[in-house]
Design a protein around this motif. Structure first.
Motif, PDB file in Angstrom:
ATOM      1  N   LYS A 275      42.619  28.908  16.584  1.00  0.00           N
ATOM      2  CA  LYS A 275      43.817  29.743  16.603  1.00  0.00           C
ATOM      3  C   LYS A 275      43.589  31.001  17.455  1.00  0.00           C
ATOM      4  O   LYS A 275      44.483  31.413  18.207  1.00  0.00           O
ATOM      5  N   ASN A 279      45.752  32.031  20.719  1.00  0.00           N
ATOM      6  CA  ASN A 279      46.419  33.334  20.792  1.00  0.00           C
ATOM      7  C   ASN A 279      45.966  34.134  22.023  1.00  0.00           C
ATOM      8  O   ASN A 279      46.775  34.804  22.665  1.00  0.00           O
ATOM      9  N   ILE A 283      48.361  35.582  24.935  1.00  0.00           N
ATOM     10  CA  ILE A 283      48.370  37.003  25.328  1.00  0.00           C
ATOM     11  C   ILE A 283      48.263  37.132  26.853  1.00  0.00           C
ATOM     12  O   ILE A 283      49.002  37.898  27.475  1.00  0.00           O
ATOM     13  N   LYS A 309      55.636  41.629  21.110  1.00  0.00           N
ATOM     14  CA  LYS A 309      55.110  40.304  20.790  1.00  0.00           C
ATOM     15  C   LYS A 309      53.613  40.235  21.068  1.00  0.00           C
ATOM     16  O   LYS A 309      52.842  39.677  20.271  1.00  0.00           O
ATOM     17  N   LYS A 312      51.773  42.078  18.400  1.00  0.00           N
ATOM     18  CA  LYS A 312      51.778  41.317  17.153  1.00  0.00           C
ATOM     19  C   LYS A 312      50.702  40.230  17.171  1.00  0.00           C
ATOM     20  O   LYS A 312      49.980  40.034  16.190  1.00  0.00           O
ATOM     21  N   ILE A 313      50.596  39.538  18.309  1.00  0.00           N
ATOM     22  CA  ILE A 313      49.574  38.487  18.435  1.00  0.00           C
ATOM     23  C   ILE A 313      48.175  39.089  18.379  1.00  0.00           C
ATOM     24  O   ILE A 313      47.266  38.544  17.758  1.00  0.00           O
ATOM     25  N   LYS A 314      47.992  40.235  19.027  1.00  0.00           N
ATOM     26  CA  LYS A 314      46.690  40.913  19.000  1.00  0.00           C
ATOM     27  C   LYS A 314      46.308  41.314  17.575  1.00  0.00           C
ATOM     28  O   LYS A 314      45.139  41.230  17.181  1.00  0.00           O
ATOM     29  N   ASN A 317      45.177  38.239  15.728  1.00  0.00           N
ATOM     30  CA  ASN A 317      43.827  37.888  16.166  1.00  0.00           C
ATOM     31  C   ASN A 317      42.762  38.823  15.590  1.00  0.00           C
ATOM     32  O   ASN A 317      41.657  38.404  15.247  1.00  0.00           O
ATOM     33  N   LYS A 346      53.689  31.561  13.288  1.00  0.00           N
ATOM     34  CA  LYS A 346      54.130  31.247  14.655  1.00  0.00           C
ATOM     35  C   LYS A 346      54.724  32.504  15.246  1.00  0.00           C
ATOM     36  O   LYS A 346      55.860  32.864  14.969  1.00  0.00           O
ATOM     37  N   VAL A 347      53.934  33.188  16.036  1.00  0.00           N
ATOM     38  CA  VAL A 347      54.350  34.474  16.598  1.00  0.00           C
ATOM     39  C   VAL A 347      55.358  34.267  17.713  1.00  0.00           C
ATOM     40  O   VAL A 347      55.135  33.421  18.564  1.00  0.00           O
TER      41      VAL A 347
END
Length: 347
Positions: A275, A279, A283, A309, A312-314, A317, A346-347
């Motif tokens: 994952k 991610n 990014i 976004k 948010k993903i960072k 992670n 699910k970002v």
């Protein structure tokens, strides 16, 4: 019998003290019947419930006593649920009426805590009632339903003191007694329901600090669009072959079916690693798109969402990396549940 028991994971934090095997069976059967019924009163008949739990005694006098005992124990239990924000003490059922003449009883869930048995879409435990009933030991039953909470990770770790409290193990029991009367019996029953089942005792110095249960995670069968398309392609080929066989005389051929290789179920750490990698790729792609399109007016509405976004993903992670770097001995139920949420996000 395909009755399914399903409840919020908070219910697993409740110690059902002094419940015997029959009472546990009846309670889980009742839970399976009032699931997703809101707070409406539910009426069940004796014969139906007896059949569900394979009740051995024919007469109703003993059965009525067992039903009464469940409610008495639930009332004296003072069910307690603690979250980060609050501590709640409550009674699960607000109505529990036995009508002996009609051989029925009526039950109603406490409105404030209907979430434990209703509208469950995440953070829930689910298992087949029949499997639960076939377990003989009370300890096996109580461990079984907790393991079902972690069926997707195949891992449940708990402090020995919490384990004793949760399963209502006598205070006088030493570790040798727990081995003999709890773990040994439970292992012999549960290894039939959980593949590669292991019970591991983790020590701190000479003292056992944690009990760890491991097993092969249950696979989640989810049919995605690609699966459907592949099935349609196969069906189309089969249909064409049938048509051609009607037109062209059949030839003597030998068809060899290749059995697809079964993928090994990934561990929680492997899933986290995968994952994080996905991610990171996302990014890089989003940052490249943002850099290339942010100054173009026609893409302003799309690109203005990218920074949030990406952030948010960072953040996801960062949390996943922290869990990945955590020593396996320090993983708790809460951390494992958080990992599952982040993996499903699910970002």
């Amino acid at each position: 019998m395909n009755d399914v028991v399903k409840y919020h994971n908070h219910f697993n934090s409740i110690s059902l003290k002094n419940f015997n095997s029959i009472e546990l069976n009846l309670l889980m059967a009742i839970c399976s019947q009032i699931r997703d019924k809101g707070i409406d009163e539910i009426t069940l008949n004796f014969s139906e419930l007896k059949n569900m739990v394979k009740y051995k005694h024919r007469g109703n006098i003993r059965f009525v006593k067992d039903l009464e005992q469940i409610y008495k124990k639930l009332i004296t239990l003072s069910i307690r649920i603690e979250t980060k924000e609050v501590i709640d003490n409550f009674v699960l059922f607000t109505r529990y009426r036995i009508i002996k003449e009609d051989q029925t009883f009526t039950i109603k869930v406490n409105e404030d805590f209907k979430y434990l048995l209703n509208n469950l879409v995440k953070k829930f435990t689910q298992f087949e009632l029949e499997e639960f009933i076939h377990l003989k030991s009370n300890y096996s039953k109580e461990i079984y339903r907790r393991l079902k909470q972690f069926k997707s990770t195949g891992f449940w770790k708990i402090k020995i003191e919490d384990f004793k409290e949760l399963l209502n193990i006598p205070e006088k029991y030493r570790m040798s007694d727990i081995d003999k009367y709890v773990l040994k019996i439970s292992r012999s029953e549960l290894e039939n329901h959980f593949k590669n089942f292991e019970i591991i005792k983790i020590k701190k110095g000479r003292k056992i600090e944690y009990i760890e249960f491991k097993f092969t995670p249950e696979k989640k069968y989810k049919e995605n669009i690609a699966d459907i398309e592949n099935k349609l392609i196969v069906q189309n080929k089969v249909q064409k072959r049938k048509i051609s066989e009607k037109i062209i005389p059949a030839r003597k051929t030998r068809i060899i079916e290749v059995v697809p290789k079964q993928e090994k179920e990934k561990t929680l750490r492997e899933k986290i690693e995968e994952k994080i990698s996905e991610n990171d790729e996302m990014i890089v792609k989003l940052e490249a798109l943002y850099a290339g399109l942010k100054d173009k007016v026609q893409f302003k509405k799309i690109t203005e969402k990218y920074p949030k976004k990406i952030e948010k993903i960072k953040n996801v992670n960062m949390q996943l990396k922290a869990i990945y770097d955590t020593d396996e001995n320090e993983l708790t139920q809460e951390i494992i549940e958080l990992a599952e949420e982040l993996l499903a996000n699910k970002v």
